[in-house]
Design a protein around this motif. Structure first.
Motif, PDB file in Angstrom:
ATOM      1  N   THR A  42      39.519  67.850 -10.151  1.00  0.00           N
ATOM      2  CA  THR A  42      39.112  69.229  -9.671  1.00  0.00           C
ATOM      3  C   THR A  42      38.879  68.447  -8.016  1.00  0.00           C
ATOM      4  OG1 THR A  42      36.843  68.672 -10.073  1.00  0.00           O
ATOM      5  CG2 THR A  42      37.996  70.252 -11.385  1.00  0.00           C
ATOM      6  N   SER A  98      38.739  72.260 -17.189  1.00  0.00           N
ATOM      7  CA  SER A  98      39.544  72.694 -16.054  1.00  0.00           C
ATOM      8  C   SER A  98      40.515  71.771 -15.692  1.00  0.00           C
ATOM      9  CB  SER A  98      38.577  72.909 -14.759  1.00  0.00           C
ATOM     10  OG  SER A  98      37.718  74.149 -15.227  1.00  0.00           O
ATOM     11  N   THR A 120      32.909  66.089 -19.508  1.00  0.00           N
ATOM     12  CA  THR A 120      32.121  67.087 -20.008  1.00  0.00           C
ATOM     13  C   THR A 120      32.140  67.018 -21.607  1.00  0.00           C
ATOM     14  OG1 THR A 120      33.509  68.808 -20.318  1.00  0.00           O
ATOM     15  CG2 THR A 120      32.739  68.535 -18.077  1.00  0.00           C
ATOM     16  N   ALA A 122      33.175  69.555 -23.415  1.00  0.00           N
ATOM     17  CA  ALA A 122      33.779  70.744 -23.937  1.00  0.00           C
ATOM     18  C   ALA A 122      35.034  70.570 -25.090  1.00  0.00           C
ATOM     19  CB  ALA A 122      34.503  71.757 -22.693  1.00  0.00           C
ATOM     20  N   THR A 127      42.582  69.258 -28.589  1.00  0.00           N
ATOM     21  CA  THR A 127      43.230  70.293 -28.919  1.00  0.00           C
ATOM     22  C   THR A 127      44.442  70.456 -28.517  1.00  0.00           C
ATOM     23  OG1 THR A 127      42.724  72.143 -27.340  1.00  0.00           O
ATOM     24  CG2 THR A 127      40.755  71.409 -28.928  1.00  0.00           C
ATOM     25  N   LEU A 157      31.066  57.706 -17.449  1.00  0.00           N
ATOM     26  CA  LEU A 157      31.797  58.770 -16.670  1.00  0.00           C
ATOM     27  C   LEU A 157      30.852  60.174 -16.772  1.00  0.00           C
ATOM     28  CD1 LEU A 157      35.605  58.475 -17.105  1.00  0.00           C
ATOM     29  CD2 LEU A 157      34.349  57.611 -14.919  1.00  0.00           C
ATOM     30  N   ALA A 256      30.622  77.831 -20.196  1.00  0.00           N
ATOM     31  CA  ALA A 256      29.684  77.229 -21.087  1.00  0.00           C
ATOM     32  C   ALA A 256      28.393  77.953 -21.240  1.00  0.00           C
ATOM     33  CB  ALA A 256      29.664  75.912 -20.252  1.00  0.00           C
TER      34      ALA A 256
HETATM   35  P1  NAD Z   1      34.987  72.311 -15.923  1.00  0.00           P
HETATM   36  O1  NAD Z   1      35.776  71.310 -16.137  1.00  0.00           O
HETATM   37  O2  NAD Z   1      35.128  73.421 -15.232  1.00  0.00           O
HETATM   38  O3  NAD Z   1      33.754  71.633 -14.870  1.00  0.00           O
HETATM   39  C1  NAD Z   1      32.635  72.147 -14.312  1.00  0.00           C
HETATM   40  C2  NAD Z   1      32.407  71.554 -12.963  1.00  0.00           C
HETATM   41  O4  NAD Z   1      31.779  70.369 -13.199  1.00  0.00           O
HETATM   42  C3  NAD Z   1      33.586  71.177 -12.251  1.00  0.00           C
HETATM   43  O5  NAD Z   1      33.411  71.266 -10.909  1.00  0.00           O
HETATM   44  C4  NAD Z   1      34.080  69.710 -12.592  1.00  0.00           C
HETATM   45  O6  NAD Z   1      34.496  68.943 -11.469  1.00  0.00           O
HETATM   46  C5  NAD Z   1      32.344  69.348 -12.674  1.00  0.00           C
HETATM   47  N1  NAD Z   1      32.066  68.194 -13.594  1.00  0.00           N
HETATM   48  C6  NAD Z   1      32.797  67.722 -14.612  1.00  0.00           C
HETATM   49  N2  NAD Z   1      32.406  66.562 -15.181  1.00  0.00           N
HETATM   50  C7  NAD Z   1      31.602  65.981 -14.203  1.00  0.00           C
HETATM   51  C8  NAD Z   1      30.838  64.881 -14.273  1.00  0.00           C
HETATM   52  N3  NAD Z   1      30.752  64.084 -15.184  1.00  0.00           N
HETATM   53  N4  NAD Z   1      29.790  64.689 -13.095  1.00  0.00           N
HETATM   54  C9  NAD Z   1      30.089  65.544 -12.109  1.00  0.00           C
HETATM   55  N5  NAD Z   1      30.756  66.658 -12.234  1.00  0.00           N
HETATM   56  C10 NAD Z   1      31.475  66.796 -13.263  1.00  0.00           C
HETATM   57  O7  NAD Z   1      34.082  72.793 -17.290  1.00  0.00           O
HETATM   58  P2  NAD Z   1      34.265  72.704 -18.716  1.00  0.00           P
HETATM   59  O8  NAD Z   1      33.144  73.497 -19.527  1.00  0.00           O
HETATM   60  O9  NAD Z   1      34.365  71.241 -19.214  1.00  0.00           O
HETATM   61  O10 NAD Z   1      35.528  73.214 -18.912  1.00  0.00           O
HETATM   62  C11 NAD Z   1      35.746  74.736 -18.907  1.00  0.00           C
HETATM   63  C12 NAD Z   1      37.120  75.031 -19.164  1.00  0.00           C
HETATM   64  O11 NAD Z   1      37.475  74.478 -20.255  1.00  0.00           O
HETATM   65  C13 NAD Z   1      37.222  76.553 -19.358  1.00  0.00           C
HETATM   66  O12 NAD Z   1      38.182  76.973 -18.697  1.00  0.00           O
HETATM   67  C14 NAD Z   1      37.614  76.653 -20.857  1.00  0.00           C
HETATM   68  O13 NAD Z   1      38.681  77.991 -21.350  1.00  0.00           O
HETATM   69  C15 NAD Z   1      38.513  75.417 -20.982  1.00  0.00           C
HETATM   70  N6  NAD Z   1      38.336  74.731 -22.442  1.00  0.00           N
HETATM   71  C16 NAD Z   1      39.457  74.821 -22.965  1.00  0.00           C
HETATM   72  C17 NAD Z   1      39.458  74.183 -24.416  1.00  0.00           C
HETATM   73  C18 NAD Z   1      40.706  74.163 -25.278  1.00  0.00           C
HETATM   74  O14 NAD Z   1      40.823  73.637 -26.459  1.00  0.00           O
HETATM   75  N7  NAD Z   1      42.010  74.393 -24.564  1.00  0.00           N
HETATM   76  C19 NAD Z   1      38.459  73.632 -25.021  1.00  0.00           C
HETATM   77  C20 NAD Z   1      37.043  74.008 -24.382  1.00  0.00           C
HETATM   78  C21 NAD Z   1      37.097  74.427 -23.162  1.00  0.00           C
END
Ligand code: NAD
Length: 357
Positions: A42, A98, A120, A122, A127, A157, A256
């Motif tokens: 991102t 993302s 993160t 997530a 998957t 990280l 989240a």
């Molecule tokens: P994200 O990837 O949107 O991250 C949120 C924000 O946090 C971003 O600005 C990112 O750059 C920042 N960030 C991430 N890690 C960081 C770190 N270590 N330090 C500082 N900033 C950091 O959030 P998310 O919750 O990980 O992902 C959500 C998205 O993932 C949703 O669109 C969801 O639908 C998708 N998702 C998909 C699956 C799948 O199996 N397809 C599973 C879970 C989530």
């Protein structure tokens, strides 16, 4: 009681876990036979992406920092043009769902190998599922090309993930494990992983929220993320994920946080139909009532109490309940609109979930 009949199918993939493991990335790139990878992130994580690119030296062809929430197809197309211009032969995604979503969207269209460095909890890295957005509609796709080939979990990280995001991301991961425990395709291996994933997060998250730099707790949480992501990739989900998807898509609520607020309520709804899952959660959480334990955990983690705190208007409650029962899908307890509305109502107001067990 004996063991229920089951079918177990494992997803292929290589997982490297530890602290400082990003320093092994070059050898992982070479082991896949790659020599011109593109690093995705991102805009917020461009710096981390540059550091990774630098560590790869001549194995890296360039970077792309346009990953955005909900994986918009326009961003994927822009990344594809960039990747083609660089004649890249693989992608390295560093970030959360993302960024991982962008890497998956690219791989679905090109079959390029993916290496993921999750930052993160997530769990998307484990998957073969992609949710992408086109013309304001989020579509979910499942395909073996979507599953990353290699996942490098580096605890270091995750140290920069802010406390609030760590809490909601962690409960988001726990939700995968909770629903895996009562999934239609549940099986003993995934249930073991689910129980252990819930235990790991319940222990780690309160420590992380007080002390985000605590490496031991961060390590436990990232281990939990791997387990919970594996559950999500292996078995189908139910009411909770459906509700979160509907609420996110219809009311544009953050992913989240929505998961984190709803989870105790979804578990309360399904509890009467899932005594085996409640037993596993009791053991994982070390508490007699999993619904209360999950609710108390979200309160201790200072997660917003109700959906109304995320900006959802009250008239959305009835609509969400209607949508939740429209396209029928599997759930351990039959979908009853009135009961689901009462469940969402409490989640909206930030009240304690109704039923305990
Ligand atoms: P994200 O990837 O949107 O991250 C949120 C924000 O946090 C971003 O600005 C990112 O750059 C920042 N960030 C991430 N890690 C960081 C770190 N270590 N330090 C500082 N900033 C950091 O959030 P998310 O919750 O990980 O992902 C959500 C998205 O993932 C949703 O669109 C969801 O639908 C998708 N998702 C998909 C699956 C799948 O199996 N397809 C599973 C879970 C989530």
């Amino acid at each position: 009681m004996g063991i229920e009949p089951f079918i177990y199918k494992a997803n292929p993939g290589r997982v490297v876990f530890g602290a400082g493991t990003r320093r092994q990335l070059s050898s992982e790139v070479e082991a896949l036979g790659l020599g011109r990878v593109v690093v995705l992130s991102t805009p917020d994580q461009a710096e981390q992406a540059w550091a990774v690119a630098e560590s790869l030296g001549g194995l890296c062809a360039g970077t792309f920092h346009g990953a955005a929430m909900h994986t918009p197809v326009e961003v994927t197309n822009e990344a594809l043009r960039h990747i083609e211009a660089l004649a890249a032969d693989g992608v390295v995604s560093i970030g959360g769902g993302s960024t991982i979503g962008l890497g998956k969207a690219v791989a679905l269209r090109t079959d390029l190998p993916q290496i993921v460095l999750p930052t993160t909890y997530a769990g998307s890295e484990m998957t073969p599922i992609l949710g992408e957005t086109e013309n304001a509609r989020k579509v979910t796709k499942t395909d073996p090309r979507i599953l990353p080939e290699v996942v490098v979990y580096d605890v270091e990280l995750t140290l920069t993930l802010p406390a609030a995001l760590s809490a909601t991301s962690g409960i988001n991961a726990m939700a995968h494990a909770v629903e895996a425990l009562y999934a239609r395709e549940r099986n003993p291996v995934i249930s073991l992983m689910a129980q252990e994933g819930i235990r790991a997060f319940a222990k780690a998250l309160p420590i992380i929220v007080d002390d985000p730099a605590n490496v031991e707790a961060r390590s436990e949480a990232l281990y939990g993320a791997w387990l919970c992501g594996t559950c999500l990739g292996a078995v189908g989900m139910a009411l909770h994920h459906k509700l979160c998807h509907t609420l996110g898509g219809t009311f544009n609520l953050p992913h989240a946080e929505t998961h984190a607020i709803l989870l105790p309520h979804s578990v309360a709804y399904n509890a009467p139909a899932t005594p085996y899952a409640m037993d596993a959660m009791r053991m994982a959480l070390g508490q007699p009532d999993p619904v209360t334990a999950l609710y108390e955990l979200t309160r201790a983690l200072k997660i917003p109490a109700g959906l109304r705190n995320l900006g959802m208007a009250h008239d959305g409650v009835a609509l969400a309940a209607k949508l939740a029962v429209t396209n029928s899908y599997w759930n351990p307890r039959p979908l009853e609109e009135n009961e689901i509305r009462a469940t969402i109502e409490r989640a909206w107001a930030g009240e304690r979930p109704l039923a305990g067990v």
